[in-house]
Every structure is written in C-alpha cells, then in structure tokens.
Design a protein around this motif. Structure first.
Motif, PDB file in Angstrom:
ATOM      1  N   GLU A  75       0.037   2.739   1.542  1.00 47.47           N
ATOM      2  CA  GLU A  75       0.288   1.568   2.049  1.00 47.47           C
ATOM      3  C   GLU A  75      -0.635   0.405   2.203  1.00 47.47           C
ATOM      4  O   GLU A  75      -0.619  -0.364   1.849  1.00 47.47           O
ATOM      5  N   ALA A  76      -1.790   1.174   2.583  1.00 48.69           N
ATOM      6  CA  ALA A  76      -3.296   0.053   2.486  1.00 48.69           C
ATOM      7  C   ALA A  76      -3.556  -0.466   1.253  1.00 48.69           C
ATOM      8  O   ALA A  76      -3.411  -1.804   0.869  1.00 48.69           O
ATOM      9  N   ARG A  77      -3.217   0.416   0.062  1.00 50.42           N
ATOM     10  CA  ARG A  77      -3.419  -0.197  -1.408  1.00 50.42           C
ATOM     11  C   ARG A  77      -2.407  -1.231  -1.837  1.00 50.42           C
ATOM     12  O   ARG A  77      -2.506  -2.274  -2.276  1.00 50.42           O
ATOM     13  N   ARG A  78      -0.988  -1.016  -1.247  1.00 46.60           N
ATOM     14  CA  ARG A  78      -0.020  -2.042  -1.369  1.00 46.60           C
ATOM     15  C   ARG A  78      -0.252  -3.197  -0.872  1.00 46.60           C
ATOM     16  O   ARG A  78      -0.419  -4.405  -1.465  1.00 46.60           O
ATOM     17  N   LYS A  79      -0.809  -3.262   0.479  1.00 46.74           N
ATOM     18  CA  LYS A  79      -0.995  -4.445   1.168  1.00 46.74           C
ATOM     19  C   LYS A  79      -2.406  -5.108   0.689  1.00 46.74           C
ATOM     20  O   LYS A  79      -2.095  -6.418   0.609  1.00 46.74           O
ATOM     21  N   LEU A  80      -3.231  -4.402   0.226  1.00 48.14           N
ATOM     22  CA  LEU A  80      -4.427  -5.265  -0.396  1.00 48.14           C
ATOM     23  C   LEU A  80      -4.181  -5.932  -1.574  1.00 48.14           C
ATOM     24  O   LEU A  80      -4.599  -6.995  -1.871  1.00 48.14           O
ATOM     25  N   ALA A  81      -3.183  -5.147  -2.392  1.00 47.59           N
ATOM     26  CA  ALA A  81      -2.747  -5.722  -3.698  1.00 47.59           C
ATOM     27  C   ALA A  81      -1.959  -7.186  -3.375  1.00 47.59           C
ATOM     28  O   ALA A  81      -2.280  -7.957  -4.065  1.00 47.59           O
ATOM     29  N   SER A  82      -1.132  -7.064  -2.406  1.00 48.12           N
ATOM     30  CA  SER A  82      -0.205  -8.283  -2.448  1.00 48.12           C
ATOM     31  C   SER A  82      -1.208  -9.347  -1.986  1.00 48.12           C
ATOM     32  O   SER A  82      -0.673 -10.347  -1.985  1.00 48.12           O
ATOM     33  N   ARG A  83      -2.268  -9.157  -1.088  1.00 47.08           N
ATOM     34  CA  ARG A  83      -2.956 -10.189  -0.954  1.00 47.08           C
ATOM     35  C   ARG A  83      -4.304 -10.565  -1.619  1.00 47.08           C
ATOM     36  O   ARG A  83      -5.136 -11.349  -1.466  1.00 47.08           O
ATOM     37  N   GLY A  84      -4.259  -9.859  -2.659  1.00 45.31           N
ATOM     38  CA  GLY A  84      -5.357 -10.257  -3.657  1.00 45.31           C
ATOM     39  C   GLY A  84      -6.777  -9.837  -3.324  1.00 45.31           C
ATOM     40  O   GLY A  84      -7.789 -10.455  -3.495  1.00 45.31           O
ATOM     41  N   GLU A  85      -7.008  -8.892  -2.280  1.00 44.52           N
ATOM     42  CA  GLU A  85      -8.187  -8.389  -1.614  1.00 44.52           C
ATOM     43  C   GLU A  85      -8.681  -7.424  -2.611  1.00 44.52           C
ATOM     44  O   GLU A  85      -8.041  -6.251  -2.797  1.00 44.52           O
TER      45      GLU A  85
END
Ligand SMILES: C[S@@+](CC[C@H](N)C(=O)[O-])C[C@H]1O[C@@H](n2cnc3c(N)ncnc32)[C@H](O)[C@@H]1O
Length: 221
Positions: A75-85
């Motif tokens: 879940e964290a990885r998905r969120k970071l990718a969606s924010r370009g982090e």
C-alpha cells in the motif's frame, strides 16, 4: 492482522479520527526534522504517512520506511508512486530485530507502533541501537486521556463505536476490537518515558495531543 486491514487502513484512520490523524503526524514531523542531519527511519511505516509528513516538512531528508507486514508495504509503495515520491525507500523489517548496523540513523521515528510490540523494552532498545549518538527518537501513540468524564466518553467511543465501524468499513471487527484493547493495556505516557530512559534514551519528554488521546514522546541518544 495488519495484512488483513491494509487496504482499508487509511480510510479507517480518517473515519475514526475525523481526519485529525494527519495533524498528529505533522506534529511528530516537526519534532523529527529538528534531529541532526542524516537518515530518518520511519519504523512500522504502514502506509507511509509519517514518512511523507517528514519529507513535506524537510524535502532534503531521506526517510527509510520499514514494516513487517508486506501488504502495508505494498500500500505504501502504491501511495508513494502515485505521488512521484522517490526518496522514501521501503523495506521489510521487524522492529524487534532491526536489520541495520549500530548508529545508522539521525532519527528513529514511529507512529502507532509501540503498543503493538510483544516486547516493548526490546523494541525501544533496538531503536536506540540503530540511532547515532546525539540522534533523536520520536514516538507517537494513542493513550487514554487522563481527564475524568472525557475519559469515559473516549472509552465508550473506542470500545463500542470503533469495532462496529471496523466491522462495517474494513470487514474486520476483530482488528478494531484489538485496537482499543491494545491501548487499554499499554503503559501510561509517564511509564513509557521512564522505560525509554532505562534503555538509554536521555532528555525524554512528552506532550499530549488530540484532547489528551495521543502522546508524542521525544528523546535523545
Ligand atoms: C497502527 S499501524 C501504524 C502505521 C503507520 N506508522 C501510521 O502512522 O499509520 C502499525 C504498524 O506497525 C507494524 N508493526 C507492528 N509490529 C511490528 C514489528 N514488530 N515490526 C515492524 N512493524 C510492525 C504493522 O505492520 C503496522 O503497519
């Protein structure tokens, strides 16, 4: 249990706290960025909200996110990718046996981890071990408010309403029954401060947030 609820974890946090959980992590992030320059460890990062709050506060920091529940890391990885982090590397790690050499981090932080640990003293000692001399610890967790009357209302909400919402929204009454139970059996903020000092943290202080329901502890290695 955290694997089961990973997909609904963020939504449940927002529902249970009326969205206030982000403000508490922002308060923790303000403390974290006062640590000496260097790496920050967000231990038990979950869906990486604390790591993101630190990066927003201090874009020069690299924050390592570690958690032992793979579904949370997904879940964290998905969120970071969606924010370009790109400056929050994530990895699997057990807080009771951290896969890092001594004195690796300028700050070790955690949000809503400590009351879940099977061996609290060992977890705190591991956090101390991987922190550089002069580095900081910052720990956020839920606590019972010490205000008569309000304490009763909080317990009623936490033990009755939260499990029902957890059953409805996350499909997991058990996880959201465990939550208030874990808070009820957790040490008080003063006991936690003393335990942190016993395993080697100094200048430990804490303050309460969220109408007394959240404790934010800070210490120095
Ligand atoms: C309540 S969540 C908090 C997540 C996140 N820190 C936040 O602010 O929302 C607790 C997290 O601790 C993790 N956790 C519990 N025990 C752990 C341990 N021994 N080692 C690593 N992670 C652990 C769980 O997998 C879960 O993601």
């Amino acid at each position: 249990m955290f694997t089961r609820i990973a997909g609904r974890y963020d939504l449940m946090n927002s529902l249970m706290t009326g969205g206030r959980h982000h403000a508490w992590r922002r308060a923790a992030a303000r403390e974290i960025v006062t640590a000496p320059p260097g790496l920050v460890l967000d231990l038990a990062t979950g869906t990486a909200d604390l790591a993101l709050a630190v990066r927003r506060r201090d874009p020069a920091r690299t924050v390592v996110g570690a958690d032992f529940a793979e579904a949370m890391v997904v879940e964290a990885r998905r969120k970071l990718a969606s924010r370009g982090e790109r400056r929050i590397p994530l990895l699997a790690a057990d807080a009771l046996a951290l896969p890092f050499p001594d004195a690796t981090f300028a700050c070790v932080a955690s949000a809503f981890l400590l009351r879940n640990l099977e061996d609290l003293a060992r977890g705190l000692a591991e956090m101390r071990r991987v922190t550089k001399p002069g580095g900081h610890v910052v720990a956020l967790d839920i606590t019972s408010p010490a205000i008569p009357g309000w304490d009763t209302v909080f317990k009623l909400y936490f033990h009755r309403v939260v499990p029902a919402v957890g059953a409805l929204v996350a499909g997991d009454r058990q996880a959201y029954t465990y939550l208030p139970q874990s808070v009820a059996r957790f040490v008080s903020p003063d006991e936690l401060r003393r335990l942190m000092e016993r395993v080697g943290w100094s200048a430990v202080r804490y303050r309460r947030l969220g109408l007394g329901t959240i404790a934010l502890h800070v210490g120095v290695a």
